[in-house]
Write a protein that holds these residues in place. Structure first.
Motif, PDB file in Angstrom:
ATOM      1  N   MET A   1     -10.992 -21.759 -10.855  1.00 40.32           N
ATOM      2  CA  MET A   1     -10.006 -21.332  -9.879  1.00 40.32           C
ATOM      3  C   MET A   1     -10.248 -19.865  -9.513  1.00 40.32           C
ATOM      4  O   MET A   1     -10.879 -19.131 -10.276  1.00 40.32           O
ATOM      5  N   PRO A   2      -9.771 -19.415  -8.350  1.00 43.19           N
ATOM      6  CA  PRO A   2     -10.027 -18.031  -7.927  1.00 43.19           C
ATOM      7  C   PRO A   2      -9.629 -16.971  -8.947  1.00 43.19           C
ATOM      8  O   PRO A   2     -10.248 -15.917  -9.025  1.00 43.19           O
ATOM      9  N   PHE A   3      -8.602 -17.259  -9.750  1.00 43.57           N
ATOM     10  CA  PHE A   3      -8.152 -16.261 -10.724  1.00 43.57           C
ATOM     11  C   PHE A   3      -9.056 -16.177 -11.950  1.00 43.57           C
ATOM     12  O   PHE A   3      -8.915 -15.274 -12.769  1.00 43.57           O
ATOM     13  N   ALA A   4      -9.992 -17.119 -12.099  1.00 44.50           N
ATOM     14  CA  ALA A   4     -10.791 -17.181 -13.329  1.00 44.50           C
ATOM     15  C   ALA A   4     -11.614 -15.919 -13.549  1.00 44.50           C
ATOM     16  O   ALA A   4     -11.807 -15.489 -14.687  1.00 44.50           O
ATOM     17  N   GLU A   5     -12.095 -15.319 -12.480  1.00 41.48           N
ATOM     18  CA  GLU A   5     -12.889 -14.099 -12.643  1.00 41.48           C
ATOM     19  C   GLU A   5     -12.023 -12.847 -12.711  1.00 41.48           C
ATOM     20  O   GLU A   5     -12.527 -11.750 -12.918  1.00 41.48           O
ATOM     21  N   LEU A   6     -10.706 -13.009 -12.556  1.00 49.18           N
ATOM     22  CA  LEU A   6      -9.790 -11.868 -12.586  1.00 49.18           C
ATOM     23  C   LEU A   6      -9.057 -11.737 -13.915  1.00 49.18           C
ATOM     24  O   LEU A   6      -8.347 -10.753 -14.132  1.00 49.18           O
ATOM     25  N   THR A   7      -9.208 -12.721 -14.794  1.00 48.70           N
ATOM     26  CA  THR A   7      -8.546 -12.644 -16.095  1.00 48.70           C
ATOM     27  C   THR A   7      -9.229 -11.600 -16.965  1.00 48.70           C
ATOM     28  O   THR A   7     -10.319 -11.114 -16.662  1.00 48.70           O
ATOM     29  N   SER A   8      -8.587 -11.255 -18.049  1.00 53.27           N
ATOM     30  CA  SER A   8      -9.176 -10.300 -18.994  1.00 53.27           C
ATOM     31  C   SER A   8      -9.241 -10.950 -20.370  1.00 53.27           C
ATOM     32  O   SER A   8      -8.211 -11.168 -21.003  1.00 53.27           O
ATOM     33  N   PRO A   9     -10.449 -11.333 -20.816  1.00 58.52           N
ATOM     34  CA  PRO A   9     -11.742 -11.192 -20.135  1.00 58.52           C
ATOM     35  C   PRO A   9     -11.903 -12.225 -19.018  1.00 58.52           C
ATOM     36  O   PRO A   9     -11.166 -13.222 -18.978  1.00 58.52           O
ATOM     37  N   ALA A  10     -12.877 -11.979 -18.132  1.00 56.67           N
ATOM     38  CA  ALA A  10     -13.182 -12.947 -17.087  1.00 56.67           C
ATOM     39  C   ALA A  10     -13.590 -14.270 -17.740  1.00 56.67           C
ATOM     40  O   ALA A  10     -14.316 -14.284 -18.741  1.00 56.67           O
ATOM     41  N   LEU A  11     -13.102 -15.351 -17.179  1.00 56.88           N
ATOM     42  CA  LEU A  11     -13.193 -16.655 -17.839  1.00 56.88           C
ATOM     43  C   LEU A  11     -14.518 -17.364 -17.572  1.00 56.88           C
ATOM     44  O   LEU A  11     -14.889 -17.602 -16.420  1.00 56.88           O
ATOM     45  N   THR A  12     -15.205 -17.712 -18.648  1.00 50.16           N
ATOM     46  CA  THR A  12     -16.324 -18.652 -18.554  1.00 50.16           C
ATOM     47  C   THR A  12     -15.732 -20.034 -18.324  1.00 50.16           C
ATOM     48  O   THR A  12     -14.805 -20.451 -19.029  1.00 50.16           O
ATOM     49  N   THR A  13     -16.249 -20.756 -17.333  1.00 46.03           N
ATOM     50  CA  THR A  13     -15.606 -22.009 -16.960  1.00 46.03           C
ATOM     51  C   THR A  13     -16.588 -22.962 -16.297  1.00 46.03           C
ATOM     52  O   THR A  13     -17.714 -22.581 -15.967  1.00 46.03           O
ATOM     53  N   ILE A  14     -16.155 -24.183 -16.115  1.00 49.61           N
ATOM     54  CA  ILE A  14     -16.931 -25.191 -15.393  1.00 49.61           C
ATOM     55  C   ILE A  14     -16.432 -25.225 -13.959  1.00 49.61           C
ATOM     56  O   ILE A  14     -15.255 -25.480 -13.707  1.00 49.61           O
ATOM     57  N   ARG A  15     -17.325 -24.959 -13.034  1.00 47.40           N
ATOM     58  CA  ARG A  15     -16.939 -24.948 -11.613  1.00 47.40           C
ATOM     59  C   ARG A  15     -17.086 -26.347 -11.029  1.00 47.40           C
ATOM     60  O   ARG A  15     -18.154 -26.932 -11.054  1.00 47.40           O
ATOM     61  N   GLN A  16     -15.972 -26.859 -10.504  1.00 43.20           N
ATOM     62  CA  GLN A  16     -16.065 -28.100  -9.744  1.00 43.20           C
ATOM     63  C   GLN A  16     -15.878 -27.775  -8.266  1.00 43.20           C
ATOM     64  O   GLN A  16     -15.137 -26.849  -7.915  1.00 43.20           O
ATOM     65  N   PRO A  17     -16.546 -28.520  -7.370  1.00 42.68           N
ATOM     66  CA  PRO A  17     -16.521 -28.191  -5.936  1.00 42.68           C
ATOM     67  C   PRO A  17     -15.235 -28.694  -5.280  1.00 42.68           C
ATOM     68  O   PRO A  17     -15.221 -29.732  -4.610  1.00 42.68           O
TER      69      PRO A  17
END
Length: 334
Positions: free
Chosen positions: A275-291
């Motif tokens: 989700m758009p907020f995933a890179e804004l968390t602290s720490p930035a979230l490692t995640t699985i990107r679905q389209p």
């Protein structure tokens, strides 16, 4: 009120050309299309949709059913459906069910009453068989994001098994051998698939998911927080966790803060969705990107193919990818 003949005369083309252009049934030179658009704007032309419906038997409108339109995940899916529908001249009527089966059934009944030509459905609750049986009575329904066991409608969703597998493999490659999992409701299709992929990665490494390290309930921040507080309150706890949604991951990060802990020092986390907020968390979230947007667009394209009596695939899976950020580190040494 301006008519299609007025538009045609003003633009210097035939009424048939204007009609075919408005129905996306003809490819015109850019200059001709621009003249028609200018005439429509100047004359404030509005098609007589009722007359069109009576002549074609179609509403040129579809229904879109979402569990919660205020949820950014479903909002992004809905926006993609709406944009693609608009590109093909279709209106979209949106309904939010709040996860209530009776509302989902009411939306399907609207299709029966011919208020829309077809329906795109999203659900976030396990089916007891009633929804699958109801969908079986309709031709123009497409499921997106989730699968319903026994449903006979086309389905479009992300490759959840690969996503779970990528999450598990990444944590294992980072040296974690005790990994927990926090996710949505047991019995929901995506939950089972993400778990299956995750456990496949563990099995390949000679590891197993301990029952006490599994928390299934909701794809929400609140559930992620509550599960993490339970998990983190144990002396013998995992060093990492696979959060089956980014909302679960946000809740886990909140629980860590409440306990004076931090990721990834005290717990590594991999989410799911990007989700758009995933890179804004602290720490930035490692995640699985679905389209997410691609699922929405393809969902409408599949429905349009159904409406045009074209063959479509029963199941379409879109690929996912691992997005590495800062929420995973090697486990602390004893």
């Amino acid at each position: 009120m301006a008519t299609i003949h007025d538009v045609a005369e003003d633009a210097g083309v035939s009424p048939t050309t204007v009609s075919r252009y408005l129905n996306n049934r003809i490819e015109l030179p850019a200059a001709t299309a621009a003249r028609i658009d200018a005439s429509i704007a100047k004359l404030d032309y509005r098609p007589n949709l009722l007359a069109k419906r009576l002549s074609t038997g179609k509403t040129e409108a579809i229904g879109l059913v979402a569990p919660e339109i205020g949820n950014p995940f479903f909002a992004e899916l809905a926006s993609a459906v709406e944009d693609e529908a608009e590109n093909h001249g279709y209106a979209v009527f949106m309904s939010s069910t709040h996860g209530k089966r009776e509302r989902e059934i009411a939306c399907l009944n609207r299709l029966s009453d011919r208020h829309v030509d077809g329906l795109i459905m999203m659900t976030n609750a396990p089916d007891d068989g009633s929804l699958a049986r109801l969908i079986a009575g309709h031709e123009n329904v497409v499921m997106i994001d989730e699968e319903i066991p026994g449903v006979n409608a086309p389905r479009v969703y992300a490759d959840n098994i690969s996503g779970g597998y990528l999450a598990g493999r990444h944590l294992i490659e980072m040296g974690h051998t005790r990994i927990g999992m926090i996710g949505g409701p047991e019995g929901l299709f995506s939950v089972g698939e993400r778990r299956a992929g995750f456990e496949k990665a563990l099995a390949e490494a000679g590891l197993a998911l301990a029952p006490q390290d599994v928390f299934l309930g909701e794809y929400t921040r609140d559930f992620g927080r509550a599960a993490a507080l339970d998990l983190l309150g144990r002396a013998d706890r995992p060093t990492a966790v696979f959060a089956q949604s980014d909302y679960n991951a946000i809740g886990i990060l909140g629980a860590l803060r409440e306990l004076g802990l931090a990721a990834p020092k005290d717990l590594s986390i991999v989410g799911f969705d990007d989700m758009p907020f995933a890179e804004l968390t602290s720490p930035a979230l490692t995640t699985i990107r679905q389209p997410i947007a691609a699922i929405g667009r393809l969902g409408f394209q599949t429905l349009l193919a159904l409406l045009n009596k074209q063959d479509v695939a029963d199941v379409t899976q879109l690929p996912v990818e691992l997005v590495i950020r800062d929420s995973v580190a090697r486990p602390p040494k004893d």
